[in-house]
Design a protein around this motif. Sequence first.
Motif, PDB file in Angstrom:
ATOM      1  N   GLU A 222       6.457  -1.374  -4.848  1.00  0.00           N
ATOM      2  CA  GLU A 222       5.717  -2.165  -3.852  1.00  0.00           C
ATOM      3  C   GLU A 222       5.127  -1.268  -2.762  1.00  0.00           C
ATOM      4  N   ILE A 223       5.829  -0.188  -2.447  1.00  0.00           N
ATOM      5  CA  ILE A 223       5.277   0.803  -1.499  1.00  0.00           C
ATOM      6  C   ILE A 223       4.017   1.405  -2.138  1.00  0.00           C
ATOM      7  N   ASP A 224       4.137   1.765  -3.439  1.00  0.00           N
ATOM      8  CA  ASP A 224       2.985   2.330  -4.155  1.00  0.00           C
ATOM      9  C   ASP A 224       1.821   1.339  -4.152  1.00  0.00           C
ATOM     10  N   HIS A 225       2.143   0.064  -4.340  1.00  0.00           N
ATOM     11  CA  HIS A 225       1.140  -1.000  -4.363  1.00  0.00           C
ATOM     12  C   HIS A 225       0.368  -1.034  -3.027  1.00  0.00           C
ATOM     13  N   ILE A 226       1.116  -0.960  -1.921  1.00  0.00           N
ATOM     14  CA  ILE A 226       0.473  -1.008  -0.601  1.00  0.00           C
ATOM     15  C   ILE A 226      -0.422   0.221  -0.407  1.00  0.00           C
ATOM     16  N   ILE A 227       0.086   1.382  -0.835  1.00  0.00           N
ATOM     17  CA  ILE A 227      -0.691   2.624  -0.677  1.00  0.00           C
ATOM     18  C   ILE A 227      -1.989   2.542  -1.487  1.00  0.00           C
ATOM     19  N   GLU A 228      -1.894   2.022  -2.724  1.00  0.00           N
ATOM     20  CA  GLU A 228      -3.091   1.852  -3.566  1.00  0.00           C
ATOM     21  C   GLU A 228      -4.084   0.917  -2.887  1.00  0.00           C
ATOM     22  N   LEU A 229      -3.563  -0.166  -2.327  1.00  0.00           N
ATOM     23  CA  LEU A 229      -4.423  -1.135  -1.622  1.00  0.00           C
ATOM     24  C   LEU A 229      -5.202  -0.457  -0.502  1.00  0.00           C
ATOM     25  N   GLY A 230      -4.496   0.410   0.229  1.00  0.00           N
ATOM     26  CA  GLY A 230      -5.092   1.088   1.374  1.00  0.00           C
ATOM     27  C   GLY A 230      -6.244   2.000   0.987  1.00  0.00           C
ATOM     28  N   GLU A 231      -6.323   2.336  -0.309  1.00  0.00           N
ATOM     29  CA  GLU A 231      -7.405   3.224  -0.744  1.00  0.00           C
ATOM     30  C   GLU A 231      -8.700   2.480  -0.993  1.00  0.00           C
ATOM     31  N   LYS A 232      -8.640   1.146  -1.018  1.00  0.00           N
ATOM     32  CA  LYS A 232      -9.858   0.359  -1.242  1.00  0.00           C
ATOM     33  C   LYS A 232     -10.731   0.399   0.010  1.00  0.00           C
TER      34      LYS A 232
ATOM     35  N   VAL B 100      -4.932  -4.525  -8.230  1.00  0.00           N
ATOM     36  CA  VAL B 100      -4.496  -3.148  -7.993  1.00  0.00           C
ATOM     37  C   VAL B 100      -3.764  -2.635  -9.230  1.00  0.00           C
ATOM     38  N   LYS B 101      -4.122  -1.405  -9.643  1.00  0.00           N
ATOM     39  CA  LYS B 101      -3.398  -0.775 -10.750  1.00  0.00           C
ATOM     40  C   LYS B 101      -2.453   0.261 -10.173  1.00  0.00           C
ATOM     41  N   ILE B 102      -1.162   0.107 -10.476  1.00  0.00           N
ATOM     42  CA  ILE B 102      -0.203   1.088  -9.930  1.00  0.00           C
ATOM     43  C   ILE B 102       0.230   2.014 -11.056  1.00  0.00           C
ATOM     44  N   LYS B 103       0.231   3.305 -10.711  1.00  0.00           N
ATOM     45  CA  LYS B 103       0.752   4.283 -11.672  1.00  0.00           C
ATOM     46  C   LYS B 103       2.263   4.091 -11.770  1.00  0.00           C
ATOM     47  N   GLN B 104       2.831   4.727 -12.772  1.00  0.00           N
ATOM     48  CA  GLN B 104       4.283   4.638 -12.968  1.00  0.00           C
ATOM     49  C   GLN B 104       5.033   5.056 -11.691  1.00  0.00           C
ATOM     50  N   SER B 105       5.902   4.172 -11.178  1.00  0.00           N
ATOM     51  CA  SER B 105       6.656   4.512  -9.982  1.00  0.00           C
ATOM     52  C   SER B 105       7.936   5.245 -10.358  1.00  0.00           C
TER      53      SER B 105
END
Lengths: 369, 104
Positions: free
Chosen positions: A71-81, A302-307
Motif C-alpha cells: 500500500e505504501i508502494d501504491h501511494i508512491i506510484e500514485l504520486g508519480e501521476k 495503478v500498477k504496482i511492481k512486486q513489493s
Amino acid sequence: MVNLDKFRDSKIAKNLLKKIDSLVTSPLSFMEVCGTHTVAISQFGIRNALPSNLKFLSGPGCPVCVTPISEIDHIIELGEKKDIVITTFGDMMRVPGSHSTLEKERAKGRDIRVVYSSMDALNIAEIEGDKKIVFVGVGFETTSPTVAVTIRKAKEKGVHNFYVFSRFKLIPPAIKGVLEMGKNRIDGFLLPGHVSTIIGSHRYDFIPKDYQIPCVIGGFEPIDILHSIVLLLEQFKRGRFKVDIQYRRSVKEEGNLEAIKILEEVFEVKDTDWRGIGRIKKSGLELKARYNFCDVDKVFKVKIKQSREPKGCICGEILMGNKLPQDCVLFGKKCTPHSPVGPCMVSSEGACSAYYKYDVPRTNTEHHF
Amino acid sequence: MKEIKINLRLSVIRPVGTEICVQLKCFLKKNPVDMCLAIPGRLISVEGEKGVVDFRGVKRKVVLTLIPDVKVGDFVIVHAGFGIQILDETEAKETLDLLDELVQ
C-alpha cells in the motif's frame, strides 16, 4: 470543576503499583492493542515499574505499522501521476516502501504534503482546483469518522478534485486475528480508549465470551493505565471475565452514535490486508458506491511492481505479540528512529520506536547520532 | 540530540515571551503528527460546524460535526482536527473518587 491533573498524580500511581504487586501472583502477559498506549506505557516508565512477571505485549494498533508495504508502494506510484498531490498524516512520510519512501519522493520533487486533518486536505482541493488532491486514509475507528465527515462535506460542496485512498481498518476483527493466529498466550487486553470512544464497548464482547479473556478499555494518562491494570487483575482473580470500562469520562457503552451513523453512511466493511497478519475478514472500510467519484481505487488505475518486505525486519511478529522489539537483530543497530528499517520504528506510535526511546538501555556503540 | 540543539538555538534567538510558542513548534517538529493522540481541551467559541478549542493556552480550530450536543465551556477530546467526544466531568470525578477508595 474536576482536576484532570490528578490522572498524573504520583502518590496515586505509587499506591496503584503496590496494589498491582499484591495482585500479581503468577506470570501474566497482557496486550496493549493501541499504539498510543504502547507509547504511554513506555514514556511514563510503567513498563519498567511493573512487577517482572507481568509483561505487556504490543498489539496491532499502530496505524502506520499495520499498513502493508504494497500500500505504501501504491501511494508512491500514485504520486508519480501528473497533477496529483498526495496529502497524508506525517507518520507515513518515512515508512519505507519496497523501493522508496514518501519523504524521498518529495525530495525528488513530487508534490507530497503533510496535513493535520483530512479537512486540511479538502481545503487544499478547494484552493488548488487545477490539481487532484489525494488523501491517504490510514487509521482506525478514531480516524475514519473524521474522514467520513470530510468526504460528505466534499460531496455537499461539489468538490470534484478531492480523493481518498481508503485503507481504514477495524480493531475488533484484528484482535480476533491475533487471538486466532498469534503464538503467545494473552491473559488480558488493555483496549484502546479512543477507538472505543467511537465504537463503544459491545463490539469486544466476543473476547471474554468466546476466549475467556478479561478486557478493560483504558485511558491514556499514567493513572488510567495503572487503574486499568488493577481492573484486569481483579477480573483475573475473580475468574469472571467481561469488557470493563476504566476510561468512563470518554467511553460510553454505546459509543459515539453520531460518529457511527456517519461511518455507516459513507463506508462499508470489506476484507483487508494487515501487515504481519495477512488478510482478515471484514476488517477494513471502503467507500460506498455513491462516493465512487472520490474513491482512489475507482478513479485511478495503478500498477504496482512486486513489493518486498525489508530483510530481517520482524515488525509483523511484534504486531502479533509474538516477539518484543529487542528480539529483533536490527533493533538499535541497523534500525533506529533516525534511520528506520521497519514501520514499527518509523511511527511515533510504533512499539520499536517507543522501546528504543524509553525502555531498552543502550550501550555506547549503539549511538548513531 | 539534534532536536535539543534546535530547541536551544530558537529560544536564544526569540524573545522570552514567545518561548512557549517556540517550544510548541519544536514539539510539533519532533512529532509532526499526532495521529492517535486525542487530547482534551476546552471549547471557547462556536461558529457553525467549527469551534475554537483551548489546549492550555494553545488554541485550535476544531470541527464539531461528530459532537453536535457540545456547548461552550465543555471539555472535548480532539482527534485529527475533529472533536470526537465531550469529556464527561461527572464520570471523571467518579473515577478519581473510586481511585481514592481503591488505594486507601
